[in-house]
Write a protein that holds these residues in place. Structure first.
Motif, PDB file in Angstrom:
ATOM      1  N   ALA A  53      20.042  11.997   8.817  1.00 32.83           N
ATOM      2  CA  ALA A  53      20.071  13.456   8.646  1.00 32.83           C
ATOM      3  C   ALA A  53      21.210  14.085   9.453  1.00 32.83           C
ATOM      4  O   ALA A  53      21.762  15.107   9.055  1.00 32.83           O
ATOM      5  CB  ALA A  53      18.735  14.054   9.060  1.00 32.83           C
ATOM      6  N   LEU A  54      21.567  13.448  10.564  1.00 26.78           N
ATOM      7  CA  LEU A  54      22.640  13.970  11.418  1.00 26.78           C
ATOM      8  C   LEU A  54      24.019  13.507  10.963  1.00 26.78           C
ATOM      9  O   LEU A  54      25.038  13.942  11.511  1.00 26.78           O
ATOM     10  CB  LEU A  54      22.403  13.553  12.875  1.00 26.78           C
ATOM     11  CG  LEU A  54      21.177  14.190  13.541  1.00 26.78           C
ATOM     12  CD1 LEU A  54      20.937  13.574  14.917  1.00 26.78           C
ATOM     13  CD2 LEU A  54      21.329  15.714  13.655  1.00 26.78           C
ATOM     14  N   GLY A  55      24.052  12.615   9.953  1.00 28.69           N
ATOM     15  CA  GLY A  55      25.338  12.188   9.411  1.00 28.69           C
ATOM     16  C   GLY A  55      25.927  10.948  10.057  1.00 28.69           C
ATOM     17  O   GLY A  55      27.129  10.689   9.942  1.00 28.69           O
ATOM     18  N   VAL A  56      25.098  10.162  10.725  1.00 32.12           N
ATOM     19  CA  VAL A  56      25.566   8.909  11.325  1.00 32.12           C
ATOM     20  C   VAL A  56      25.705   7.857  10.218  1.00 32.12           C
ATOM     21  O   VAL A  56      24.816   7.746   9.362  1.00 32.12           O
ATOM     22  CB  VAL A  56      24.581   8.443  12.420  1.00 32.12           C
ATOM     23  CG1 VAL A  56      24.953   7.066  12.975  1.00 32.12           C
ATOM     24  CG2 VAL A  56      24.518   9.479  13.551  1.00 32.12           C
ATOM     25  N   PRO A  57      26.791   7.088  10.201  1.00 37.10           N
ATOM     26  CA  PRO A  57      26.993   6.103   9.117  1.00 37.10           C
ATOM     27  C   PRO A  57      25.950   4.986   9.131  1.00 37.10           C
ATOM     28  O   PRO A  57      25.400   4.639  10.182  1.00 37.10           O
ATOM     29  CB  PRO A  57      28.387   5.523   9.399  1.00 37.10           C
ATOM     30  CG  PRO A  57      29.019   6.425  10.401  1.00 37.10           C
ATOM     31  CD  PRO A  57      27.931   7.133  11.125  1.00 37.10           C
ATOM     32  N   ASP A  58      25.734   4.399   7.962  1.00 35.63           N
ATOM     33  CA  ASP A  58      24.704   3.363   7.793  1.00 35.63           C
ATOM     34  C   ASP A  58      24.870   2.185   8.741  1.00 35.63           C
ATOM     35  O   ASP A  58      23.888   1.663   9.271  1.00 35.63           O
ATOM     36  CB  ASP A  58      24.729   2.818   6.355  1.00 35.63           C
ATOM     37  CG  ASP A  58      24.247   3.836   5.334  1.00 35.63           C
ATOM     38  OD1 ASP A  58      23.846   4.942   5.744  1.00 35.63           O
ATOM     39  OD2 ASP A  58      24.282   3.543   4.130  1.00 35.63           O
ATOM     40  N   ASP A  59      26.110   1.746   8.958  1.00 38.22           N
ATOM     41  CA  ASP A  59      26.297   0.560   9.806  1.00 38.22           C
ATOM     42  C   ASP A  59      25.919   0.842  11.252  1.00 38.22           C
ATOM     43  O   ASP A  59      25.376  -0.027  11.948  1.00 38.22           O
ATOM     44  CB  ASP A  59      27.741   0.035   9.706  1.00 38.22           C
ATOM     45  CG  ASP A  59      28.786   1.061  10.126  1.00 38.22           C
ATOM     46  OD1 ASP A  59      28.555   2.268   9.946  1.00 38.22           O
ATOM     47  OD2 ASP A  59      29.852   0.654  10.633  1.00 38.22           O
ATOM     48  N   VAL A  60      26.150   2.059  11.704  1.00 36.58           N
ATOM     49  CA  VAL A  60      25.780   2.439  13.076  1.00 36.58           C
ATOM     50  C   VAL A  60      24.262   2.559  13.192  1.00 36.58           C
ATOM     51  O   VAL A  60      23.659   2.152  14.194  1.00 36.58           O
ATOM     52  CB  VAL A  60      26.473   3.760  13.485  1.00 36.58           C
ATOM     53  CG1 VAL A  60      26.076   4.182  14.890  1.00 36.58           C
ATOM     54  CG2 VAL A  60      27.990   3.614  13.380  1.00 36.58           C
ATOM     55  N   ILE A  61      23.635   3.101  12.148  1.00 34.78           N
ATOM     56  CA  ILE A  61      22.165   3.213  12.118  1.00 34.78           C
ATOM     57  C   ILE A  61      21.541   1.819  12.188  1.00 34.78           C
ATOM     58  O   ILE A  61      20.590   1.593  12.953  1.00 34.78           O
ATOM     59  CB  ILE A  61      21.706   3.959  10.848  1.00 34.78           C
ATOM     60  CG1 ILE A  61      22.144   5.429  10.923  1.00 34.78           C
ATOM     61  CG2 ILE A  61      20.196   3.844  10.659  1.00 34.78           C
ATOM     62  CD1 ILE A  61      21.928   6.217   9.649  1.00 34.78           C
ATOM     63  N   ALA A  62      22.090   0.887  11.425  1.00 34.31           N
ATOM     64  CA  ALA A  62      21.577  -0.485  11.430  1.00 34.31           C
ATOM     65  C   ALA A  62      21.736  -1.122  12.809  1.00 34.31           C
ATOM     66  O   ALA A  62      20.846  -1.827  13.301  1.00 34.31           O
ATOM     67  CB  ALA A  62      22.306  -1.313  10.379  1.00 34.31           C
ATOM     68  N   GLU A  63      22.851  -0.844  13.445  1.00 34.60           N
ATOM     69  CA  GLU A  63      23.131  -1.379  14.785  1.00 34.60           C
ATOM     70  C   GLU A  63      22.100  -0.859  15.791  1.00 34.60           C
ATOM     71  O   GLU A  63      21.570  -1.616  16.600  1.00 34.60           O
ATOM     72  CB  GLU A  63      24.531  -0.898  15.176  1.00 34.60           C
ATOM     73  CG  GLU A  63      25.276  -1.715  16.186  1.00 34.60           C
ATOM     74  CD  GLU A  63      26.688  -1.137  16.355  1.00 34.60           C
ATOM     75  OE1 GLU A  63      26.914  -0.500  17.397  1.00 34.60           O
ATOM     76  OE2 GLU A  63      27.535  -1.294  15.456  1.00 34.60           O
ATOM     77  N   ASP A  64      21.826   0.452  15.731  1.00 35.34           N
ATOM     78  CA  ASP A  64      20.825   1.017  16.639  1.00 35.34           C
ATOM     79  C   ASP A  64      19.468   0.379  16.394  1.00 35.34           C
ATOM     80  O   ASP A  64      18.763   0.013  17.338  1.00 35.34           O
ATOM     81  CB  ASP A  64      20.727   2.539  16.460  1.00 35.34           C
ATOM     82  CG  ASP A  64      19.626   3.119  17.345  1.00 35.34           C
ATOM     83  OD1 ASP A  64      19.860   3.266  18.550  1.00 35.34           O
ATOM     84  OD2 ASP A  64      18.514   3.372  16.833  1.00 35.34           O
TER      85      ASP A  64
END
Length: 247
Positions: free
Chosen positions: A163-174
């Protein structure tokens, strides 16, 4: 950036307590540090832990645990207002049913984990919608947690970052950072085989992918899910970004 705050806070009585700050967004902004934390449950914090969490200024906790889970580990900090958004756990009971039938293997456990993530979307969207509603109010610094802080919490945090616009790869990393920071409870589900306990005691990319696959099936795509499932219209999205992103 070397001057960034620590993402993971090494607490003695909680593991997997970490900050969702410092992540880049597709529009060139950064998620704010020290606003949203994610953790496992807060029922075993030591006195030293309490001082650390107090210094962070955490005022609110959003707890996805079911009724019995919650009673087994009540938040030890009275100054934190706990908001219950219950999603009853289903995986261990399903695993035990397969064990009783003589059908339990690690691949079965992995599929049951994936199915539980699909069910977050099919049956528990209301809890994630409630969380987003709370985030739109001024409740930060706040912590989001369940029992282990990896599955229900992991999906919730992935939705927030989307929702905040963080890219998918960064979301997966978190999401996968759980495998570095979560300390499994050695006394939990000891009746289950070790390879099965490994499957449920960690996270893998296919779990989160299963949830987003369900989003696609039920809503078409993630943007429609945010709008129709979580009630994040354009105005709400802008407000969320204003609160939790820095320039």
């Amino acid at each position: 950036m070397s001057d960034s705050p620590a993402r993971h806070l090494a607490l003695q009585g909680a593991s997997n307590f970490r900050d969702l700050g410092g992540y880049p967004t597709t529009d060139g902004r950064i998620t704010r540090w020290r606003h949203i934390f994610r953790s496992n449950h807060l029922g075993q914090l030591t006195a030293a832990d309490i001082e650390i969490v107090r210094a962070l200024g955490v005022r609110s906790a959003f707890d996805f645990r079911g009724l019995e889970e919650r009673a087994a580990g009540v938040c030890v900090m009275n100054e934190i207002t706990v908001h219950s958004l219950p999603i009853e756990p289903t995986v261990v009971a399903a695993l035990r049913a397969e064990l009783a039938r003589g059908k339990l293997t690690a691949p079965v456990a992995l599929e049951l984990m994936r199915e539980s993530y699909r069910n977050y979307v099919r049956h528990n969207t209301h809890s994630f919608r409630d969380l987003i509603g709370h985030l739109l109010e001024d409740r930060a610094p706040l912590v989001i947690h369940c029992t282990a802080g990896k599955d229900r919490t992991g999906f919730a945090c992935a939705l927030i970052l989307h929702a905040l616009g963080v890219p998918d790869d960064v979301i997966a990393e978190d999401y996968l950072l759980t495998n570095q920071h979560y300390k499994r409870d050695a006394t939990a589900a000891t009746d289950l085989p070790e390879d099965v306990r490994n499957a449920i005691g960690s996270v893998e990319a296919s779990y989160l992918a299963a949830a987003f696959e369900a989003v696609g099936k039920e809503y078409g795509d993630i943007e429609t899910y945010l709008r129709d499932g979580l009630k994040l219209g354009a105005a709400e999205r802008t407000a969320l970004k204003a609160r939790y992103l820095q320039a």
